[in-house]
Design an enzyme around this catalytic site. Sequence first.
Site, PDB file in Angstrom:
ATOM      1  N   GLU A 175       0.881  -1.175   0.000  1.00 54.12           N
ATOM      2  CA  GLU A 175       0.000   0.000   0.000  1.00 54.12           C
ATOM      3  C   GLU A 175       0.910   1.213   0.000  1.00 54.12           C
ATOM      4  O   GLU A 175       1.553   1.507   0.996  1.00 54.12           O
ATOM      5  CB  GLU A 175      -0.916  -0.031   1.220  1.00 54.12           C
ATOM      6  CG  GLU A 175      -2.111   0.900   1.079  1.00 54.12           C
ATOM      7  CD  GLU A 175      -1.865   2.249   1.716  1.00 54.12           C
ATOM      8  OE1 GLU A 175      -1.297   3.125   1.020  1.00 54.12           O
ATOM      9  OE2 GLU A 175      -2.219   2.425   2.883  1.00 54.12           O
TER      10      GLU A 175
ATOM     11  N   CYS B 106      -2.798   8.162   4.120  1.00 57.62           N
ATOM     12  CA  CYS B 106      -2.653   7.760   2.714  1.00 57.62           C
ATOM     13  C   CYS B 106      -3.901   8.114   1.907  1.00 57.62           C
ATOM     14  O   CYS B 106      -3.796   8.598   0.780  1.00 57.62           O
ATOM     15  CB  CYS B 106      -2.378   6.258   2.634  1.00 57.62           C
ATOM     16  SG  CYS B 106      -0.826   5.752   3.396  1.00 57.62           S
TER      17      CYS B 106
END
Length: 476
Positions: A249, A283
């Site tokens: 990720e 994020c």
Amino acid sequence: MRTFSNFVNGRPVDARSTFESKNPANGETLGLVPHSTREQADAAVAAAREAQPAWAARSDADRQAVLIKVADKLRDNAELLATWITREQGKPLGGVGPEQVPGARFEAWACEAWTRVPASLELPPEVVFEDETRRDEVHRKPLGVIAAIAPWNWPLMIAIWQIVPSLRAGNAVVIKPSEYTSIGTLEMVRLMNEVLPPGVLNTVTGAGEVGAWLVDNPGVNKVMFTGSGATGAKITAAASKHLTPTTLELGGNDPAIVLPGAPIKAMAMNLFWSAFLNQGQTCACIKRLYVHESQHDALVAELAQLALAMPMGDGMQPDIAMGPVQNRMQFDKVSRLVDRARSDGATIVCGGEPMPGPGLFYPLTLVTDITDGAPLVDEEQFGPALPIIRYRDIDDAIARANRGDAGLGASVWTSDVKQAKAIAQRLEAGSVWINHHGAVHPMVPFGGAKRSGWGVEFGIEGLKALTRPHVISVKK
């Protein structure tokens, strides 16, 4: 000054050298963290390999029961963990305002929640084909040892995202927390080891080379990493040496598109926190905001009013909405991007100058008169600075949103959900939210598109990603 310990095979392990963990709000040294050696990293993997078969041999119900006890342990120590999160990472301890916008106590609670949900999931055998001649079943087997490398922005919550599904599937884990936020993770793992069998969950701490040693170890069966694209590329190259699979990720630079006619007054608070949650250090925060020219100025005014009203300071103090940037590297990056935007002619609506004092405080910054191609727009700033970009044509806005290599999340804001769904289908992102952003859920798969990584976490799909299929075919 307290020196904290790693945990390997259920026992505390010290190292020959240590490094300081500092509070980003005031520069205070919080404690000393061991810098693991390569031998210690190898020992942690060896301990995990030794413990894993017995853990995998337990029944599903047994592993589930153990993880429920882990969740209870996290619940009972939530305030301790939340305090370490605030002191080490910087986010405010409590929630903000009537919405109770997430702070460190939320993160500690999320550790419990993201333990209970995977513990509740089942992966029964699936009959994938059957006729009068044969029956084919897919069973799920653990991979073995998972090396988890966690980031500094949500240090305990993301560590739990990596640890608990791995354990639920019957794997053992070695986790390396970020060198910026190690103590909270070490304390969490210490508590978890009071419940788990020895060797099932181990830690190593240190800088990037320690994570590299884990990736390079042939005893590791999968690597899970959350962090930068540059580090993810290095991990991919190193993991290929042993054909080790990865889940990556790698961040976002998420766009949000506000459609003409959207109720901006009603949406402003949600938009604001979707960009500035955790000081923008998330994020899946909004990193680029595209607003139709008919509402651009009005929305900027609403967001500026909110930004100027949010109290910033040490998150251990009451009524603080915004904490510091977590580390000097990120602080300098945000400063550089805003300074470049200013020098290139952008308008700094509010903020834009570092705050004086020992803490890493950068004010909430809104930037207008900027467009695609500017570094602040094209690079993931991962901090408290938001570029707001005018658009006239929705097709143009979609094309701008899809520019670049990132593809973690995106969002569409409107009162016309039907139109938003059609636009969502055209956005190149792993997740597209409508009228909210970054709303992850433990039952909903989460992962990136393009160079935001590969693989998914959460829910059944995330649990399957930590297993291998085992086919049993019976001839009738």
